[in-house]
Motif scaffolding. Structure first.
Motif, mmCIF file in Angstrom:
data_model
loop_
_atom_site.group_PDB
_atom_site.id
_atom_site.type_symbol
_atom_site.label_atom_id
_atom_site.label_comp_id
_atom_site.label_asym_id
_atom_site.label_seq_id
_atom_site.Cartn_x
_atom_site.Cartn_y
_atom_site.Cartn_z
ATOM 1 N N VAL A 185 -28.011 81.274 28.358
ATOM 2 C CA VAL A 185 -26.637 81.379 28.170
ATOM 3 C C VAL A 185 -26.003 82.241 28.990
ATOM 4 O O VAL A 185 -26.417 83.450 29.019
ATOM 5 N N SER A 186 -24.848 81.652 29.972
ATOM 6 C CA SER A 186 -24.469 83.005 31.149
ATOM 7 C C SER A 186 -23.044 83.495 30.662
ATOM 8 O O SER A 186 -22.098 82.345 30.605
ATOM 9 N N MET A 187 -22.817 84.098 31.239
ATOM 10 C CA MET A 187 -21.400 84.573 32.001
ATOM 11 C C MET A 187 -21.545 85.664 32.601
ATOM 12 O O MET A 187 -22.298 86.126 32.620
ATOM 13 N N HIS B 251 -18.814 88.112 48.248
ATOM 14 C CA HIS B 251 -20.680 87.686 48.316
ATOM 15 C C HIS B 251 -21.040 88.225 47.450
ATOM 16 O O HIS B 251 -21.053 89.497 46.532
ATOM 17 N N ASP B 252 -22.078 87.214 46.474
ATOM 18 C CA ASP B 252 -22.618 87.435 44.980
ATOM 19 C C ASP B 252 -23.816 87.791 45.034
ATOM 20 O O ASP B 252 -24.884 87.447 45.022
ATOM 21 N N GLY C 128 -24.720 84.273 48.632
ATOM 22 C CA GLY C 128 -23.920 84.537 47.638
ATOM 23 C C GLY C 128 -23.083 83.607 46.955
ATOM 24 O O GLY C 128 -22.120 83.797 46.488
ATOM 25 N N GLN C 129 -22.646 82.571 46.990
ATOM 26 C CA GLN C 129 -21.804 81.756 46.682
ATOM 27 C C GLN C 129 -21.523 80.803 45.638
ATOM 28 O O GLN C 129 -20.224 80.188 44.972
ATOM 29 N N TYR C 130 -22.752 80.890 44.389
ATOM 30 C CA TYR C 130 -22.737 80.085 43.512
ATOM 31 C C TYR C 130 -21.782 80.438 42.447
ATOM 32 O O TYR C 130 -21.279 80.104 41.416
ATOM 33 N N THR C 131 -21.483 81.480 42.744
ATOM 34 C CA THR C 131 -20.509 82.463 41.092
ATOM 35 C C THR C 131 -19.059 81.849 41.552
ATOM 36 O O THR C 131 -18.262 81.577 40.767
ATOM 37 N N SER D 271 -21.852 91.783 39.860
ATOM 38 C CA SER D 271 -20.699 90.712 40.078
ATOM 39 C C SER D 271 -21.809 89.002 39.669
ATOM 40 O O SER D 271 -20.927 88.080 39.231
ATOM 41 N N HIS D 272 -23.406 89.302 39.556
ATOM 42 C CA HIS D 272 -23.826 88.171 38.656
ATOM 43 C C HIS D 272 -24.012 87.629 37.973
ATOM 44 O O HIS D 272 -23.525 88.590 36.921
#
Length: 503
Positions: A400-402, A484-485, A59-62, A375-376
């Motif tokens: 498309v994301s935020m 962690h996300d 869960g570290q890509y964020t 958080s994702h």
């Protein structure tokens, strides 16, 4: 000769694979429709880049995405198919209301194994139908009528806490509030609280179950075939191969059982308990389509409603409570504001009354901001519209994301963002529009009103003047900050929780 032929075939296949990889890389770098969007080449080339940060590093890509924005700017390509934007002023464009049409990104919706629930529904039109079958149960008007049911579960919590006063027993607020929100949503959905609040230790297995399910999410997203395959396998085999999947499979089976029980009760012509319950009413409502009454579909809806109704609000309550206890001046100001309202209403003011309290409202907004909620990143696809940002045209049907983590930690909006400071919302009430905890637009969390009702009623109850004295127990900021996300937020993995003593 046969050996030579076999060797030659292997060599040819190997060469073909290498050429395929090189060709795919060249295409994605220079000819793909997203090749004009900045970002790291490895992310654009393969989903394995995201796999490394979210599965291998847990869960570290964020957080890597945040670094990439610092390097490449506010719009980046984060995998071969998806664009991420880091600009709070663009929220309403990426997450519009009813128009233009948006769709969900099916690849990402596999995280929790649902297939047909309204949260995971890809189609704009079908989502409106499925959400419409449930939305009125979460309206403000419905929740006002059902507030006594929320209050009854809250009374159980207050009684439990009073019984612990002065005992020296440390309790984990993550377990406490997950038990409360789990019992509330269980009562609302099935007219049957799960009894989590009655457990002497506040049912730590329930919160742990939710986190275990969340931790599986990144694997399921990357390997969508895994869960259907596991469902078809004997349990003993799943336990050997991927024991963590048993948690999710068992979780889903429990909701299926509850849905079937409601159907059987209806078949026996048994009425509900007199309390409005989501699934009984859906199944007996002639205006709901037969497709929305199928067991498989309702199992998915139950997982979403119970899971979302437990974890996010429970986490925000625990995190906000920590910051209030850890800041005596904030604690004192809150008690002073609550004082007269509590006294005039026998310690049980209504949600509508509590909403009028400016400092409590500011605390809730700051709790949502600093705790993030989800958080994702949340993706949207635009089937009919080419949206533009910063000179870049984003083709139709591009995810498309935020992400709330990046919006809520934006120092231009929220100076010193990791400091809990409710005053920022008193000085600038307009900041509320940037709170992204429940998403935005036509797909905003359906349970938002229930979450707000719980936040107001619970925080008022546990911080009523003179009711409890709270003391942190072997807990510090590292047990609270998100590290962690897993779609749901998670602190460091070796944390023992947010533990307190009640006096």
């Amino acid at each position: 000769m046969a050996t030579m032929d076999k060797t030659t075939l292997i060599e040819l296949l190997s060469a073909a694979f290498v050429l395929y990889v090189i060709g795919l890389y060249v295409y994605r770098m220079y000819f793909d429709r997203l090749s004009h969007i900045p970002g790291p080449k490895l992310a654009a080339a393969s989903l394995w880049y995201e796999f490394y940060y979210d599965v291998v590093l847990k869960g570290q890509y964020t957080y890597k995405i945040r670094e990439l924005h610092e390097e490449y700017g506010p719009i980046i390509r984060i995998n071969p198919y998806e664009i991420h934007i880091n600009d709070p002023e663009y929220i309403d464009t990426v997450y519009p209301g009813s128009s233009p049409r948006t769709m969900k990104y099916q690849w990402s919706q596999k995280m929790f194994g649902q297939r047909t629930d309204f949260f995971a529904t890809e189609s704009h039109e079908l989502h409106r139908i499925r959400r419409g079958a449930l939305a009125h149960y979460f309206s403000v008007q419905s929740l006002r009528r059902l507030e006594p049911g929320i209050q009854s579960q809250l009374d159980k919590l207050v009684s439990r806490l009073q019984g612990l006063k002065g005992s020296g027993t440390a309790i984990n607020l993550l377990d406490v509030f997950a038990s409360l929100t789990g019992d509330i949503i269980g009562q609302y959905a099935f007219a049957r609280p799960y009894g989590f609040l009655e457990d002497p230790d506040f049912s730590p297995h329930w919160h742990a179950l939710m986190i275990d399910v969340s931790m599986n999410g990144h694997i399921l997203k990357q390997f969508g075939w895994m869960l259907p395959m596991m469902r078809a396998m004997p349990e003993w085999m799943v336990k050997i191969m991927t024991p963590q999947m048993l948690t999710l499979i068992g979780f889903q089976a429990a909701f299926r059982k509850q849905v079937i029980e409601v159907k059987e009760r209806i078949a026996r012509s048994e009425k509900s308990s007199g309390q409005t319950t989501i699934f009984y009413d859906v199944l007996t409502n002639p205006q709901v389509r037969p497709q929305e009454k199928e067991t498989d579909h309702l199992q998915d809806e139950a997982q979403t409603i119970i899971g979302a109704g437990t974890v996010t609000t429970g986490h925000i309550l625990a995190i906000t409570t920590f910051y209030i206890i850890n800041n005596p001046s904030i604690h004192e100001k809150l008690e002073n504001e609550l004082s007269s309202l509590m006294r005039e209403n026998d310690g049980k003011p209504k949600w509508a009354q509590l909403e009028q309290l400016p400092y409590l409202s500011a605390i809730i907004q700051e709790g949502l901001r600093i705790g993030y909620g989800i958080s994702h990143r949340l993706q949207r696809l635009f089937p009919d519209t080419v949206i533009e940002y910063n000179g870049y045209a984003i083709p139709t049907m591009t995810p498309v994301s935020m992400t709330s983590v990046l919006i809520h930690d934006n120092p231009s909006l929220f100076p010193d963002p990791r400091t809990f400071n409710p005053d920022r919302f008193l000085k600038q009430p307009g900041l509320k529009k940037y709170i992204f905890s429940f998403g935005k637009g036509s797909r905003q969390c359906a349970g938002l009103n229930l979450a707000y009702a719980e936040l107001y009623l619970v925080l008022a109850a546990v911080f009523a003047p003179g009711r409890f004295k709270w003391e942190l127990y072997e807990t510090d900021i590292t047990d609270v900050e998100t590290k962690h996300d897993f779609m749901n937020t998670s602190p460091k993995l070796d944390s023992k929780g947010i533990r307190v003593l009640v006096n």
